[in-house]
Design a protein around this motif. Sequence first.
Motif, PDB file in Angstrom:
ATOM      1  N   GLY A   1      -5.302  45.109 -13.003  1.00 43.68           N
ATOM      2  CA  GLY A   1      -5.858  45.365 -14.312  1.00 43.68           C
ATOM      3  C   GLY A   1      -6.995  44.453 -14.672  1.00 43.68           C
ATOM      4  O   GLY A   1      -7.737  44.392 -15.832  1.00 43.68           O
ATOM      5  N   GLY A   2      -7.404  43.731 -13.595  1.00 48.79           N
ATOM      6  CA  GLY A   2      -8.575  42.818 -13.672  1.00 48.79           C
ATOM      7  C   GLY A   2      -9.858  43.066 -13.032  1.00 48.79           C
ATOM      8  O   GLY A   2     -10.080  44.113 -12.519  1.00 48.79           O
ATOM      9  N   LEU A   3     -10.706  42.116 -12.737  1.00 50.60           N
ATOM     10  CA  LEU A   3     -11.993  42.470 -12.095  1.00 50.60           C
ATOM     11  C   LEU A   3     -12.032  41.608 -10.651  1.00 50.60           C
ATOM     12  O   LEU A   3     -11.141  40.610 -10.527  1.00 50.60           O
ATOM     13  N   THR A   4     -12.682  42.035  -9.872  1.00 54.35           N
ATOM     14  CA  THR A   4     -12.983  41.290  -8.641  1.00 54.35           C
ATOM     15  C   THR A   4     -13.883  40.121  -9.031  1.00 54.35           C
ATOM     16  O   THR A   4     -14.354  39.989  -9.981  1.00 54.35           O
ATOM     17  N   PRO A   5     -13.901  38.952  -8.042  1.00 49.54           N
ATOM     18  CA  PRO A   5     -14.914  37.843  -8.363  1.00 49.54           C
ATOM     19  C   PRO A   5     -16.389  38.357  -8.684  1.00 49.54           C
ATOM     20  O   PRO A   5     -16.802  37.761  -9.535  1.00 49.54           O
ATOM     21  N   GLU A   6     -16.742  39.162  -7.873  1.00 45.87           N
ATOM     22  CA  GLU A   6     -17.935  39.646  -8.024  1.00 45.87           C
ATOM     23  C   GLU A   6     -18.255  40.492  -9.453  1.00 45.87           C
ATOM     24  O   GLU A   6     -19.308  40.106  -9.902  1.00 45.87           O
ATOM     25  N   GLU A   7     -17.415  41.336  -9.841  1.00 45.08           N
ATOM     26  CA  GLU A   7     -17.376  41.800 -10.915  1.00 45.08           C
ATOM     27  C   GLU A   7     -17.436  41.071 -12.311  1.00 45.08           C
ATOM     28  O   GLU A   7     -18.086  41.343 -13.326  1.00 45.08           O
TER      29      GLU A   7
END
Length: 228
Positions: free
Chosen positions: A118-124
């Motif tokens: 439910g989260g973001l990648t590091p780049e996002e």
Amino acid sequence: MSGWSDDPTHWSLLLQSGDHGWTYFYERYRDPVVSLFQRGGLPASQVDDLTQEFFLSSLQREFLDSANPTLGRFRSYLATAARRFLISHYRASGRLKRSPQGKDLVPLEEGLDVPAEGGLTPEEAFDLAWARGVLARATATVQADYALRGKEAHAEAFQRKQEGESWQAIAAALGTSEASARGWASRFGDKLARAVRAEIAGTVPDSESELDSELAYLSQVLERAGRS
């Protein structure tokens, strides 16, 4: 390094030696790097120290000299540099292993490209923090200008509308007509849009198409975050 911006408050400050250039660079871009490190699996106890270490190393001449404005956007350049720095840190601490394909080094806990559920990648996460920083700095610039001219109510009309208040309620709160409140908010919004473009112009190759593309991308990033 001309090509990203002729603004003396941007690249010329980054190129300054000593504490002033470091402070400017660190304060302006700290949050995106912190977000990338956090999403990249770095323990919370290490985030601040490694972030400072990254920025100290980034102000070395070779880092800034290799930041070529004709080759791409500074946002992408800094994100790539931060990612590589984190991988180097993991490699030094023995927290990396080869991926099944044998091509990439990834943290033992999880790959750098794999978001938490439910989260973001590091780049996002980096891009979201970057977009929020652009908007916050542009807003602060316009608000400061309005405050100098004694027109804080104009900025307040815009902010209240952004928060979902009706024009009737805004006008009543500010002691003016609905028409005036609409005009104040509209003019503030126009100035804010120009300030956002000015913020972005310092970080992209010197072309309107690149500026428009980066603006559209960062707008999409903020819209997606608002819907989540």
